[in-house]
Design a protein around this motif. Structure first.
Motif, short mmCIF file in Angstrom:
data_model
loop_
_atom_site.label_atom_id
_atom_site.label_comp_id
_atom_site.label_asym_id
_atom_site.label_seq_id
_atom_site.Cartn_x
_atom_site.Cartn_y
_atom_site.Cartn_z
N ALA A 49 0.91 -1.12 -0.09
CA ALA A 49 0.04 -0.16 0.12
C ALA A 49 0.91 1.24 -0.04
CB ALA A 49 -0.99 0.27 1.29
N ILE A 50 2.26 1.14 -0.03
CA ILE A 50 3.08 2.13 -0.10
C ILE A 50 3.96 2.34 -1.52
CG2 ILE A 50 5.27 3.12 1.05
CD1 ILE A 50 4.43 1.60 3.63
N LEU A 51 3.89 3.28 -2.05
CA LEU A 51 4.42 3.78 -3.35
C LEU A 51 5.63 4.39 -2.83
CD1 LEU A 51 4.75 3.71 -6.46
CD2 LEU A 51 3.68 5.99 -6.45
N GLY A 52 6.77 3.81 -3.25
CA GLY A 52 8.14 4.46 -2.91
C GLY A 52 8.95 4.48 -3.83
N GLY A 53 8.73 4.05 -5.25
CA GLY A 53 9.86 4.27 -6.13
C GLY A 53 10.51 5.46 -6.37
N SER A 54 9.45 6.38 -6.21
CA SER A 54 9.78 7.73 -6.16
C SER A 54 11.09 8.44 -7.37
CB SER A 54 10.61 8.02 -4.71
OG SER A 54 11.87 9.05 -4.45
N TYR A 55 10.52 8.04 -8.62
CA TYR A 55 11.33 8.21 -9.56
C TYR A 55 11.78 9.91 -9.73
CZ TYR A 55 12.71 8.83 -14.40
OH TYR A 55 13.53 9.11 -15.51
N GLY A 56 12.80 10.03 -10.18
CA GLY A 56 13.38 11.46 -10.33
C GLY A 56 15.30 11.34 -10.33
N TYR A 80 -3.17 -5.54 -15.96
CA TYR A 80 -2.61 -4.97 -17.18
C TYR A 80 -1.60 -5.90 -17.49
CZ TYR A 80 1.18 -3.30 -13.92
OH TYR A 80 2.26 -3.43 -13.02
N ALA A 81 -1.15 -5.46 -18.69
CA ALA A 81 -0.10 -6.35 -19.74
C ALA A 81 1.09 -5.60 -19.41
CB ALA A 81 -0.58 -6.90 -20.82
N PHE A 82 2.14 -6.52 -19.24
CA PHE A 82 3.60 -5.65 -19.34
C PHE A 82 4.74 -6.82 -19.54
CE2 PHE A 82 7.08 -4.20 -16.11
CZ PHE A 82 7.76 -3.34 -17.24
N ASN A 83 5.18 -6.50 -20.62
CA ASN A 83 6.34 -7.32 -21.03
C ASN A 83 6.39 -8.88 -20.82
OD1 ASN A 83 9.18 -7.59 -21.79
ND2 ASN A 83 9.85 -7.90 -19.88
N GLY A 84 5.09 -9.33 -21.40
CA GLY A 84 4.91 -10.66 -21.50
C GLY A 84 4.08 -11.36 -20.27
N ARG A 85 3.79 -10.61 -19.39
CA ARG A 85 2.82 -11.05 -18.15
C ARG A 85 1.87 -10.25 -17.93
NH1 ARG A 85 7.05 -12.34 -13.50
NH2 ARG A 85 5.18 -13.07 -12.36
N ARG A 86 1.06 -10.71 -16.82
CA ARG A 86 -0.12 -9.78 -16.44
C ARG A 86 0.15 -9.79 -15.12
NH1 ARG A 86 -3.76 -8.47 -20.09
NH2 ARG A 86 -4.68 -7.43 -18.75
N TYR A 87 -0.33 -8.36 -14.79
CA TYR A 87 0.02 -7.84 -13.30
C TYR A 87 -1.43 -7.23 -13.03
CZ TYR A 87 4.84 -8.30 -14.18
OH TYR A 87 6.16 -8.98 -14.29
N THR A 88 -1.49 -6.79 -11.37
CA THR A 88 -2.46 -6.24 -10.97
C THR A 88 -2.04 -4.88 -10.32
OG1 THR A 88 -3.69 -8.16 -10.36
CG2 THR A 88 -4.62 -6.40 -9.61
N PHE A 89 -2.82 -3.82 -10.58
CA PHE A 89 -2.55 -2.55 -9.79
C PHE A 89 -2.69 -2.66 -8.27
CE2 PHE A 89 -3.06 -0.50 -13.96
CZ PHE A 89 -1.70 -0.03 -14.11
N PRO A 90 -1.61 -2.32 -7.56
CA PRO A 90 -2.08 -2.42 -6.07
C PRO A 90 -2.62 -1.02 -5.74
CG PRO A 90 0.23 -1.47 -6.79
CD PRO A 90 -0.54 -1.96 -7.79
#
Ligand SMILES: Nc1nc2c(c(=O)[nH]1)N[C@H]1C(S)=C(S)[C@@H](COP(=O)(O)OP(=O)(O)OC[C@H]3O[C@@H](n4cnc5c(=O)[nH]c(N)nc54)[C@H](O)[C@@H]3O)O[C@H]1N2
Ligand SMILES: Nc1nc2c(c(=O)[nH]1)N[C@H]1C(S)=C(S)[C@@H](COP(=O)(O)OP(=O)(O)OC[C@H]3O[C@@H](n4cnc5c(=O)[nH]c(N)nc54)[C@H](O)[C@@H]3O)O[C@H]1N2
Ligand SMILES: [Mo]
Length: 764
Positions: free
Chosen positions: A101-108, A398-408
């Protein structure tokens, strides 16, 4: 008054900070830099700017769940209160909703110093605390990062392991530069550089007699001294041009049949596609003229010239930051394969020679300075540019690079070292998505738009206020960064903030590994030194390095040529693709069955482009490129960036015909708009821009409208850009895909407010 001098570093170059009476008064370029960036001139004012965040602050209305508008009021709090609030929010969200439940990638981009690199520190802090949703890939070359491994087994050529300039200068005769070779971009290296050498190498190449062709909507994408042939091309249509060049090579029997047979797989189905044997559409020059706007004769002539000599194909990173951005990169490799120069000195393909300083610079292969990152135990991630999709649609698949994922399902967002209200697309949509989390925590040095959209804001020092080590694998210097001034206000180093939080949460020693700032500086340097030793290169010890302020790596003994080994012996040095060869057709990609990313390079019209039906109503393609006067949104309020504003707004370049038709003159305030939003800008009428295109740099600080229907005030073009993935393969940003209309703004112009700090009530 005595002036003290301190070695320092920014992404835009190494310098000496001159300090008088506790203030940075000047940044003197590093003596060894042949082409320092004038962005250095922005630093003194920005370091001491009223926009610095002086003390920890909490947004009014946060606890009550009031909407984040970017124009909210803040209340200063003590460090104790702020740290306690952050620690308890993290603990609460982890316990109640889980680590994902925590988004931490913090791109930049954070700072050039690697010990204090804020994004790395945040990820380290969150990973050690149980993990978080991390962000994978990047905005710069996200599409390349996922398509190239399918085609050539690696994306290394995008980050800089390409045929050296020294090899190009000696052996290439012709350079086809898609997206040009913009020297403005050579001001920057991620991690900073001691020497800006892009221009030096371009001049050497010119002197060696190499001919240049610059294929881009903007003539000034290549410097005048190159005397390049300008081939204006409609944005996002390079794939069609490349396909038609290949069609010419094929039908005129000018391609390297042996290279294709020996080193590639999948040519036959691709040949059928080029000839239109199955879809009845030959991808010939005539066909491409209608798509690209480049004359059929010019296309055929480019193909013939490239085939007749040692040619290098290089693509700017911009080409793949567009819808279906995987395709032009894949196509450029196949084009280079048909030309047969891959693995030969000065030939083949490369990426980013004009995108950032240091690409193709000869350098011994020694590790750059870096801090270690632990694993993310939450094992959760999103492709970085899908942030708004995730916040708006938790649980969606959603699809990404050949697999399926679920948005958290994100409850808490933590950002340190990035500016999503600069970098993301469709900012009005991001602003809606941004209401989803209960808590947003941001470390910043300045009141950026992202800091103004946070609930808890923690003031971070700048590099001038701490000791560090910087540099990059694209530069030949490792640089010491000496603390030059005391922290401004109550700012703290990100490292110390996370250390204090880790103490609150019971894992301080895991976070610090019991090293303080200087111990980490030495550790980082020692890693570089050990890597050098392993390559037979002796570097001085840390004390000497620190005292001298830099070390320089010795020159390379021989030129690096991309895929030289593979060419010499493909059995012993296969590529890391399933076939070991260049995959013109990828069976793996075929297996994913993505309509937006077929198994071989294919022209697929982007969602918006000048040939689409939408162009009837929205006839202008908006190109948002990198700013010449700043790094992204950094230092936008400083003097260097401010000087080039027009009528106080971000400039937009428009072709004279398009301007005349709309009654627009240089200096006018204009409104750019489309169904996603609108912004004001200052017009610059410029024949260097092809008709049908306008060009705006990214990075004007976001100054959102007060009321629906009003334009963003300052000229942040990301209110107009399209927020969709490049394709399900890479899910990269499609920032360069956007149609707009533009008109003169005749009403009174609303004031730009974003260079004034928000209202911050003192503690008490
Ligand atoms: N339309 C459009 N959008 C784009 C692009 C485009 O071409 N077109 N390009 C994209 C690309 S390639 C990129 S890389 C992104 C860039 O996007 P960002 O990297 O997010 O942009 P920056 O402005 O560099 O943001 C870095 C922030 O970190 C802060 N910072 C610096 N040092 C420190 C520090 O030590 N501590 C802390 N806490 N903060 C610090 C700075 O003040 C700054 O606000 O933008 C993307 N957005
Ligand atoms: N001064 C400065 N330099 C920078 C940066 C900065 O902020 N400031 N940012 C750095 C970063 S993070 C990155 S990722 C790199 C990005 O490097 P690039 O992606 O190469 O840089 P851009 O300036 O976005 O694009 C280069 C040129 O490509 C052209 N172009 C755009 N769309 C198309 C197209 O569809 N086809 C063709 N043929 N040409 C097109 C535009 O005219 C543009 O000027 O730049 C780096 N360098
Ligand atoms: Mo980037």
């Amino acid at each position: 008054m005595t002036v003290a001098r301190f070695p320092q570093l920014a992404h835009w170059g190494a310098f000496t900070a001159l300090v008088e009476d506790g203030r940075v008064v000047r940044c003197e370029p590093f003596a060894r830099d042949p082409a320092p960036s004038n962005m250095l001139d922005a630093i003194p004012e920005m370091v001491h700017s009223p926009l610095r965040i002086a003390r920890p602050a909490i947004r009014e209305g946060w606890r009550e769940g009031k909407e984040r508008t970017g124009a909210d009021r803040f209340r200063e709090v003590s460090w104790e209160e702020a740290l306690a609030a952050v620690a308890s929010e993290l603990a609460r969200v982890r316990e109640t909703f889980g680590h994902a439940a925590i988004l931490g990638g913090s791109y930049g981009w954070s700072s050039a110093g690697r010990v204090h690199h804020a994004r790395s520190l945040l990820r380290r802090f969150l990973f050690l605390g149980g993990g978080c949703v991390d962000q994978v890939a990047n905005y710069s070359f996200g599409a390349a990062q996922y398509v190239l491994p399918r085609v050539i087994g690696t994306f290394q050529p995008v980050v800089g392991q390409v045929t050296d300039w020294s090899s190009i200068v000696k052996h290439a005769r012709l350079i086809l530069a898609f997206g040009g070779l913009a020297t403005k971009n050579g001001q920057v290296t991620s991690g900073g550089a001691g020497a800006h050498t892009m221009e030096t190498w371009l001049r050497r190449a010119k002197e060696a007699g190499i001919e240049f062709v610059s294929i881009t909507p903007l003539r000034s994408d290549s410097p005048d001294f190159l005397g390049a042939q300008w081939v204006p091309i409609r944005p996002n249509t390079d794939t069609a041009l490349m396909l038609a060049m290949m069609h010419t090579l094929l039908t005129e029997a000018r391609y390297d049949t042996e290279f294709v047979a020996r080193y590639c797989v999948g040519f036959e189905p691709f040949r059928r596609y080029l000839l239109g044997l199955d879809d009845a559409i030959a991808k010939d020059a005539q066909w491409a003229e209608a798509i690209t706007g480049v004359g059929a004769d010019t296309i055929r002539e480019l193909a013939r010239r490239a085939a007749a000599t040692r040619s290098m194909i290089t693509c700017a990173w911009s080409l793949q930051r567009a819808h279906h951005g995987e395709q032009p990169y894949w196509a450029s490799i196949v084009l280079a394969a048909m030309l047969g120069g891959i693995g030969l000195p000065g030939g083949g393909f490369g990426f980013g020679h004009g995108s950032t300083n240091g690409i193709g610079v000869p350098r011994v292969d020694v590790a750059g300075p870096e801090v270690p990152l632990p694993l993310n135990p939450a094992r959760a991630m999103i492709p970085v540019a899908r942030i708004a999709d995730m916040l708006l649609d938790p649980g969606a698949s959603y699809a990404f690079n050949g697999r399926r994922y679920t948005f958290p399902d994100i409850r808490l967002v933590y950002w340190a070292g990035g500016n999503p209200f600069h970098h993301h697309q469709d900012l009005n949509r991001l602003q809606r998505a941004w209401q989803k989390p209960q808590t947003v925590i941001v470390h910043e040095s300045w009141w950026t738009p992202t800091a103004r959209h946070a609930d808890i804001v923690l003031p971070a020092t700048t590099t001038l206020e701490r000791n560090d080590v910087g540099g990059s694998t694209r530069d030949t210097f490792v640089l010491a960064m000496h603390r030059a001034i005391d922290p401004i206000g109550d700012a703290k180093n990100d490292f110390d903030i996370f250390r204090a939080l880790a103490r609150h949460l019971g894992y301080e020693s895991a976070f610090t590994e019991d090293r303080d700032e200087m111990a980490w500086c030495q550790w980082v340097y020692d890693q570089v030194r050990a890597s050098a030793t392993a390559k037979g290169v002796a570097l001085p010890g840390f004390q000497q390095f620190w005292a001298e302020g830099f070390v320089e790596l010795p020159p390379c003994e021989r030129d690096y040529v991309l895929f030289e080994d593979f060419r010499r012996d493909p059995e012993r040095h296969p590529l890391k693709t399933p076939s070991g060869r260049i995959e013109i057709v990828s069976e793996a990609v075929a297996g994913f069955d993505y309509a937006d990313c077929p198994p071989h390079p294919t022209w697929i019209p982007p969602a918006e482009w000048l040939g689409s039906a939408a162009a009837q109503r929205w006839p202008i393609h908006l190109v948002t490129h990198q700013p010449a006067s700043r790094l992204h949104a950094q230092m936008d309020p400083g003097p260097v960036s401010r000087r080039q504003k027009v009528a106080g707004r971000e400039p937009v370049r428009i072709n004279p015909q398009d301007a005349a038709r709309r009654g627009i003159r240089s200096g006018d305030i204009v409104r750019l708009f489309n169904p996603r939003g609108a912004c004001l800008a200052g017009a610059v009428v410029d024949a260097d821009v092809m008709p049908g295109v306008v060009v705006m740099a990214t990075g004007a600080w976001f100054d959102p409208a007060d009321a629906a229907g009003e334009p963003e005030r300052h000229g942040n073009p990301n209110v107009l850009t399209l927020d969709i993935g490049t394709s399900p393969l890479a899910q990269g940003t499609s920032a360069l895909t956007a149609l707009v209309e533009i008109e003169r703004w005749d009403q009174p112009a609303p004031a730009v407010r974003v260079f004034t700090p928000p209202v911050v009530a003192a503690a008490g």
